[in-house]
Design an enzyme around this catalytic site. Structure first.
Site, PDB file in Angstrom:
ATOM      1  N   LYS A 213       6.080  -0.992  10.801  1.00 55.26           N
ATOM      2  CA  LYS A 213       5.944   0.060  11.820  1.00 55.26           C
ATOM      3  C   LYS A 213       7.178   0.089  12.725  1.00 55.26           C
ATOM      4  O   LYS A 213       7.671   1.150  13.074  1.00 55.26           O
ATOM      5  CB  LYS A 213       4.662  -0.139  12.624  1.00 55.26           C
ATOM      6  CG  LYS A 213       3.421   0.254  11.834  1.00 55.26           C
ATOM      7  CD  LYS A 213       2.138  -0.041  12.581  1.00 55.26           C
ATOM      8  CE  LYS A 213       0.919   0.311  11.728  1.00 55.26           C
ATOM      9  NZ  LYS A 213      -0.331  -0.213  12.293  1.00 55.26           N
TER      10      LYS A 213
ATOM     11  N   LYS B  28       3.400   4.492  -1.898  1.00 60.62           N
ATOM     12  CA  LYS B  28       2.012   4.525  -1.418  1.00 60.62           C
ATOM     13  C   LYS B  28       1.787   5.790  -0.576  1.00 60.62           C
ATOM     14  O   LYS B  28       2.622   6.134   0.265  1.00 60.62           O
ATOM     15  CB  LYS B  28       1.749   3.294  -0.537  1.00 60.62           C
ATOM     16  CG  LYS B  28       0.375   3.276   0.118  1.00 60.62           C
ATOM     17  CD  LYS B  28       0.311   2.238   1.225  1.00 60.62           C
ATOM     18  CE  LYS B  28       0.008   2.868   2.579  1.00 60.62           C
ATOM     19  NZ  LYS B  28      -1.318   2.805   3.113  1.00 60.62           N
TER      20      LYS B  28
ATOM     21  N   LYS C 120       0.196   8.558   5.768  1.00 57.72           N
ATOM     22  CA  LYS C 120       0.553   9.530   6.808  1.00 57.72           C
ATOM     23  C   LYS C 120       1.971   9.290   7.288  1.00 57.72           C
ATOM     24  O   LYS C 120       2.734  10.210   7.522  1.00 57.72           O
ATOM     25  CB  LYS C 120      -0.388   9.363   8.009  1.00 57.72           C
ATOM     26  CG  LYS C 120      -1.685  10.075   7.881  1.00 57.72           C
ATOM     27  CD  LYS C 120      -2.683   9.552   8.905  1.00 57.72           C
ATOM     28  CE  LYS C 120      -3.531   8.482   8.304  1.00 57.72           C
ATOM     29  NZ  LYS C 120      -4.509   7.837   9.131  1.00 57.72           N
TER      30      LYS C 120
END
Ligand code: ADP
Ligand code: TRP
Length: 322
Positions: free
Chosen positions: A111, A190, A193
């Site tokens: 992230k 993968k 979002k």
């Protein structure tokens, strides 16, 4: 009856990866398990700092689950922040969580690499997730493969607590369906979002077709044989096509004659039809947000009663009682 629990963040449009990785498994367990399903708005706060988006996303996520067939009378279905006990448990667990355990988490590093601000909340995310799981003494947690490490963290924390204070928590097991553990996105990575490569379930027909047509394929000519196992279009088709159809397309891949454009059109129609009824139901549900709020309020009440039992025990175990 096993106690099965899983949650989803209300941070974007529900996509095919979420559906096959988690939701479908949860919904299909409704009859067989003591099922706990929730919308993790506190987790979403680590990345969503827009009040209206979070509020709307939470109602949407509730509508998604109900539209896809979750029956709130046959499970406990609530919004995470309506059960504030989870924050108290998170604090207690965090006092036992080694820094190194969190420092090793891939999801935190990924992230940050994507530009999300490295806040304390983002770092502590797995401890809140452990609290979610342990608060309800969950035995099985269905998730996609990306959440496996978080499950390991939850197990480590539970074991550490039990060793320190005596048997208190059930050690949860992950349930990862190997065939749908990683649903690929438009680009073959993968589906996620945060990679912008998703096929959202509830798009209108035109937008859905556009997404399906954007699935990346190689430049092999139609008549050349292709390997179906290395093609993300085939991987997606596998999730929706009936066995005869799949066998037919498999033959075309192996023997030559597979035209990607036609296969994409088939896939578009299959996805559209698969979710057609749910799409209508979702619209009806969103037109009636007060009904959604009522369902969630009832769920929160059930969840809080269960959470209170665990917290009485936990407070007593650690000495937050005098
Ligand atoms: P995203 O990666 O799109 O942000 P979430 O983190 O909200 O998705 O995931 C919600 C649930 O869906 C989790 O259990 C996760 O493991 C599962 N999931 C997400 N993407 C996929 C995928 N591509 N394949 C399988 N499961 C997935
Ligand atoms: N971290 C999970 C995700 O991003 C969501 C989640 C939060 C969760 N708490 C949970 C999943 C507890 C299973 C159990 O998808």
């Amino acid at each position: 009856m096993k106690r099965i629990l899983s949650g989803i963040q209300p941070s974007g449009q529900l996509h095919i990866g979420n559906y096959f990785g988690m939701m479908k498994t949860m919904i299909s367990n409704m009859e067989k398990a003591d099922l706990y399903v929730f919308i993790v708005d506190l987790h979403a706060l680590t990345t969503v700092h827009d009040r209206d988006r979070l509020r709307q996303g939470t109602l949407e996520a509730a509508a998604d689950f109900l539209a896809l067939g979750l029956d709130p009378d046959r499970c406990t279905f609530w919004v995470q922040s309506d059960v504030p006990e989870v924050c108290e448990l998170m604090w207690i667990l965090s006092t036992l969580t080694p820094m190194g355990l969190l420092e090793r988490c891939h999801s935190y590093k990924d992230k940050i690499a994507k530009g999300i601000a490295p806040s304390h909340g983002l770092f502590a995310y797995p401890v809140l997730m452990a609290a979610d799981i342990l608060l309800f003494q969950s035995e099985v947690v269905p998730v996609g493969k990306d959440q496996k490490q978080h499950l390991e963290v939850a197990r480590d924390i539970a074991a550490k607590f039990n060793n320190t204070y005596g048997e208190t928590f059930v050690i949860p097991e992950p349930a990862i369906n190997e065939t749908t553990a990683i649903v690929p996105g438009l680009d073959g990575q993968k589906m996620s979002k945060s990679y912008g490569n998703t096929i959202p379930i509830f798009l209108d027909d035109k937008a859905l077709r556009k997404r399906v047509m954007a699935i990346q394929t190689d430049a092999t000519p139609v008549e050349a044989p292709k390997d179906p196992d290395r093609c993300n279009l085939f991987a997606l088709l596998r999730l929706f096509a009936p066995p005869e159809k799949l066998a037919e397309v498999h033959d075309l891949y192996v023997n030559g004659g597979a035209a990607y454009g036609y296969i994409k059109q088939d896939l578009f129609e299959l996805i559209r039809d698969h979710f057609a009824e749910a799409r209508l139901r979702k619209k009806e549900l969103l037109d009636n947000p007060d009904y959604l709020r009522q369902v969630l309020a009832r769920g929160a009440e059930k969840a809080r009663a269960r959470a209170a039992e665990t917290m009485d025990l936990v407070r007593d175990r650690v000495g937050l009682s005098y």
